[in-house]
Design an enzyme around this catalytic site. Structure first.
Site, PDB file in Angstrom:
ATOM      1  CB  THR A 183      14.546  11.405  51.265  1.00 21.31           C
ATOM      2  OG1 THR A 183      13.146  10.594  51.118  1.00 21.31           O
ATOM      3  CG2 THR A 183      14.446  11.737  52.563  1.00 21.31           C
TER       4      THR A 183
ATOM      5  NE  ARG B 122       5.767   4.663  53.885  1.00 24.31           N
ATOM      6  CZ  ARG B 122       7.103   5.465  54.213  1.00 24.31           C
ATOM      7  NH1 ARG B 122       7.208   6.404  53.479  1.00 24.31           N
ATOM      8  NH2 ARG B 122       8.050   4.743  54.027  1.00 24.31           N
TER       9      ARG B 122
ATOM     10  N   GLY C 251       5.786   8.089  55.983  1.00 23.94           N
ATOM     11  CA  GLY C 251       6.954   7.627  57.060  1.00 23.94           C
ATOM     12  C   GLY C 251       8.050   8.543  57.405  1.00 23.94           C
ATOM     13  CG  ASP C 252      11.663   8.426  58.043  1.00 22.73           C
ATOM     14  OD1 ASP C 252      11.380   8.109  56.843  1.00 22.73           O
ATOM     15  OD2 ASP C 252      12.770   8.834  58.437  1.00 22.73           O
TER      16      ASP C 252
ATOM     17  CB  THR D 285      17.908   9.558  53.905  1.00 20.46           C
ATOM     18  OG1 THR D 285      17.166   8.967  53.356  1.00 20.46           O
ATOM     19  CG2 THR D 285      19.166   8.988  53.881  1.00 20.46           C
ATOM     20  N   GLY D 286      16.087   6.987  54.855  1.00 18.89           N
ATOM     21  CA  GLY D 286      15.931   5.686  54.617  1.00 18.89           C
ATOM     22  C   GLY D 286      14.708   4.619  54.821  1.00 18.89           C
TER      23      GLY D 286
ATOM     24  N   GLY E  65      11.793   4.052  56.233  1.00 16.51           N
ATOM     25  CA  GLY E  65      10.591   4.695  57.112  1.00 16.51           C
ATOM     26  C   GLY E  65      10.496   4.771  58.305  1.00 16.51           C
TER      27      GLY E  65
HETATM   28  N1  ASP Z   1      12.715   7.645  54.828  1.00 13.90           N
HETATM   29  C1  ASP Z   1      11.989   8.528  53.565  1.00 13.90           C
HETATM   30  C2  ASP Z   1      10.415   7.263  53.554  1.00 13.90           C
HETATM   31  O1  ASP Z   1      10.640   6.248  54.536  1.00 13.90           O
HETATM   32  C3  ASP Z   1      12.513   7.317  52.533  1.00 13.90           C
HETATM   33  C4  ASP Z   1      13.831   7.531  51.915  1.00 13.90           C
HETATM   34  O2  ASP Z   1      14.423   8.672  52.487  1.00 13.90           O
HETATM   35  O3  ASP Z   1      14.436   7.620  50.918  1.00 13.90           O
HETATM   36  O4  ASP Z   1       9.581   8.574  53.604  1.00 13.90           O
END
Ligand code: ASP
Length: 310
Positions: free
Chosen positions: A177, A205, A207-208, A228-229, A231
């Site tokens: 991301t 779906r 995400g955050d 990032t991470g 979500g």
């Molecule tokens: N945060 C993103 C999500 O959950 C994924 C990512 O940051 O790699 O969609």
């Protein structure tokens, strides 16, 4: 002296020296460097923080190495759906787009929603129709395809697992991301985030990343944050806004607030990942609880950093 600053990330996850070779490492560093230059030249030429984060994120979306725009991960149905958002710390205006397909630069669509519609967030076919109306670039499915992401998906296809793109146990487990935060010469801050989400996610779906307050937040009173991470925990922790709250209500510094959120609050709910932040004084921080995070920063004092590992 103006402390204009740009910070970017290209995703956090299982990114360690042992799973990246020298050639890949230099490709990532080059791509991060290019995105930094794109955003920083905006700031240097008197551009706004908003324009700087857009330019940096567009550069990362256009690069196949990162999980955003071109090169996004595959969902359960074998297709790519992308999320993005942007926020202006000066006006608290925001734009976001969720679960869109075929939009070349989702961050530009988020920006267009913020500036040309009455809404904050559009999703799916409504967002697509708005993008076409506004003349944004549309690309066929092939444009977004990358073999390594396809292989990552194949590895967990048919299971109920959704994985952070870097954590899928294939050879290439290091793509992410993207996001940017900036402080401009006028003292305004902004944040933007863009992603293909998680490999093998259920279609629909979200995400955050497109959720204002979770993956992205900017407020001139406090900070600009891009996350990032994984979500789901980031949404439940209202992560980006929590950093702002700790600064506003508890008078934490940017770095203190980010550390508490990433290393304490998120970890308690298995929230793997990280974030970048900047405040109106030009303080910048890049904090993560995973093995690595693609990241970089540049500021008016001539400091430039591009980092991958802990
Ligand atoms: N945060 C993103 C999500 O959950 C994924 C990512 O940051 O790699 O969609």
């Amino acid at each position: 002296m103006s402390h204009y600053t740009l910070v970017i990330h290209g995703g956090a996850g299982t990114i360690s020296k042992s799973n990246i070779n020298a050639e890949q490492e230099s490709a990532y560093c080059d791509a991060l460097g290019k995105a930094l230059e794109a955003g920083f030249s905006c700031l240097k030429n008197d551009g706004t923080a908003l324009d700087a984060v857009r330019a940096a994120v567009v550069s990362l979306e256009d690069c196949i190495l990162f999980n955003a725009g071109k090169g996004s991960v595959f969902g359960k149905d074998g297709r790519q759906e992308m999320d993005a958002s942007i926020m202006d710390g000066k006006t608290l205006m925001a734009g976001a787009v969720a679960a869109v397909r075929n939009i070349r630069n989702p961050v530009e669509l988020a920006y267009t929603i913020m500036t040309k519609s009455q809404h904050v967030m559009l999703n799916g076919s409504g967002a697509y129709e708005f993008a076409v109306q506004q003349g944004l670039a549309i690309e066929p499915d092939d444009y977004f395809f990358s073999q390594f992401r396809y292989d990552q998906w194949k590895e967990i296809q048919g299971t109920n697992n959704a994985a952070l793109d870097h954590n899928v146990s294939v050879r290439d487990k290091k793509f992410g991301t993207v996001g940017a935060v900036a402080l401009d010469k006028h003292g305004n801050i902004a944040a933007a985030t863009s992603t293909g989400g998680m490999t093998n996610k259920q279609f629909g779906r979200i995400g955050d990343s497109p959720i204002i307050g979770a993956g992205t937040y900017a407020n001139n009173k406090t900070c600009a944050i891009s996350c990032t991470g994984h979500g789901e925990p980031f949404i439940r922790a209202v992560t980006a806004y929590d950093v702002s709250c700790l600064m506003e209500y508890k008078e934490f510094s940017l770095s203190e607030a980010m550390h508490v959120v990433v290393h304490d609050k998120l970890l308690k709910i298995d929230g793997e990942g990280g974030m970048i932040g900047v405040d109106t004084q030009g303080n910048a921080a890049m904090v993560f609880n995973s093995e690595g995070m693609y990241r970089g920063m540049m500021n008016a004092e001539g400091k430039k950093e591009i980092l991958i590992y802990k």
